[in-house]
Motif scaffolding. Sequence first.
Motif, PDB file in Angstrom:
ATOM      1  N   GLY A  78      -6.278  -8.616   4.897  1.00 12.75           N
ATOM      2  CA  GLY A  78      -6.270  -8.178   6.290  1.00 12.75           C
ATOM      3  C   GLY A  78      -4.888  -7.947   6.849  1.00 12.75           C
ATOM      4  N   GLN A 136     -10.387  -7.305  12.945  1.00 14.94           N
ATOM      5  CA  GLN A 136      -9.030  -6.861  12.643  1.00 14.94           C
ATOM      6  C   GLN A 136      -8.029  -7.357  13.681  1.00 14.94           C
ATOM      7  OE1 GLN A 136      -8.054  -5.309   9.818  1.00 14.94           O
ATOM      8  NE2 GLN A 136     -10.166  -5.623   9.175  1.00 14.94           N
ATOM      9  N   VAL A 144      -6.859 -10.923  12.985  1.00 17.76           N
ATOM     10  CA  VAL A 144      -5.905 -11.152  11.896  1.00 17.76           C
ATOM     11  C   VAL A 144      -4.490 -11.276  12.454  1.00 17.76           C
ATOM     12  CG1 VAL A 144      -4.908 -10.156   9.804  1.00 17.76           C
ATOM     13  CG2 VAL A 144      -7.372 -10.032  10.197  1.00 17.76           C
ATOM     14  N   SER A 165      -3.301  -4.679  10.837  1.00 13.76           N
ATOM     15  CA  SER A 165      -4.646  -4.944  11.355  1.00 13.76           C
ATOM     16  C   SER A 165      -4.800  -4.422  12.776  1.00 13.76           C
ATOM     17  CB  SER A 165      -4.953  -6.439  11.303  1.00 13.76           C
ATOM     18  OG  SER A 165      -4.105  -7.162  12.188  1.00 13.76           O
ATOM     19  N   ARG A 215      -5.505  -0.745  12.511  1.00 21.46           N
ATOM     20  CA  ARG A 215      -6.905  -0.501  12.112  1.00 21.46           C
ATOM     21  C   ARG A 215      -7.856  -0.768  13.274  1.00 21.46           C
ATOM     22  NH1 ARG A 215      -5.121  -2.879   7.053  1.00 21.46           N
ATOM     23  NH2 ARG A 215      -5.726  -4.944   7.821  1.00 21.46           N
TER      24      ARG A 215
END
Length: 358
Positions: free
Chosen positions: A131, A315, A318, A323, A326
């Motif tokens: 991640g 995400q 994380v 992340s 994303r």
Amino acid sequence: MSNMIQDATPVRSHSLPSAGLSARRLPRWAPAGVAAVSLALGIGIGVAAGLDSRIQWGLIAAALFVVISYTATTVVENRRQAKDRLATSVVWVCFVLAVVPLLSLIWTTVSRGIKVLDAYFLTHSMAGVPGFEAGGGVYHALVGTLQQVGLATLVSAPIGLLTAVYLVEYGKGALAKAVTFFVDVMTGIPSIVAGLFILSIMLIAGLAPSGLMGALALAILMIPVVVRSTEEMLKLVPNELREAALALGVPKWRVILKVVIPTAIGGITTGVMLAIARIAGETAPIMLLVFGSQLINTNPFEGAQSSLPFYIWEQYKVGSEASYDRAWAAALVLIAFVMILNLVARGIARWKAPKTGR
């Protein structure tokens, strides 16, 4: 008759000065000019007062815009026009206050989400990708969202449609009032309550987490929206159509099936699309019932699945730069998904709208 003419003459002569006064008007560019001056003054006052927040500058400018508009209209025109301008200025300020956060949200999502949004991101999952590192994609979450929302629609659309038909065409007495009451209550329930309800059924029946369980919770949230929108569309169908069909000896169920529903199908479809858009961003039921997964699971009836809202939360949790990128890209995909549904709903509504001839 002569007395009436004499009485009417002063009234006519008295109205002339007021007409001359009302002829004074601010120029058309006055609102834009006042807005520019208010903005400049708001920034100047904010800087002079040591205010670092641009939001505070904007609020000062908005208040100045209302005050300056009212004062200028009172001086140039009259108090009555000033009151009208005051109401108009307040409406414009409220509109700007509502639009600016929306535009800021869209700009932030697009500017940050476009960094990693590409074909690779849309066609790959997070399988084997840590991640905190760059790479991976959203494909598994996109598949989960489409399947869960699709199953929820298959469950809720028929139930909502039939419930609305009952309330409009057959509903009378205590039962109809009770159904209407519970539909109103269900419209406002939090999504976590629907998730807990399905979770209790899972624990009693010994069922495992799956996309189907999440879809059932989403269906609970979707049903009252479908019922309300469909009910309003069915009420818009003219009673003359029903009466004409019944006068021909057609059974009532066939009138509903062949006349009422086809007439309102555009609005019904639009309501279903809007209900889908309402549940597409729900996260709490998915966290409780689907559990999330880094792998691609195309079977919603078995095993954990992911979804776009769950993927965004996952995400962001994380905490790395990759992340975060994303998460913003997945948020942009979700916004695009909801926007497409709304555009489809509007297109269907226009396509199915009755055509009026000249």
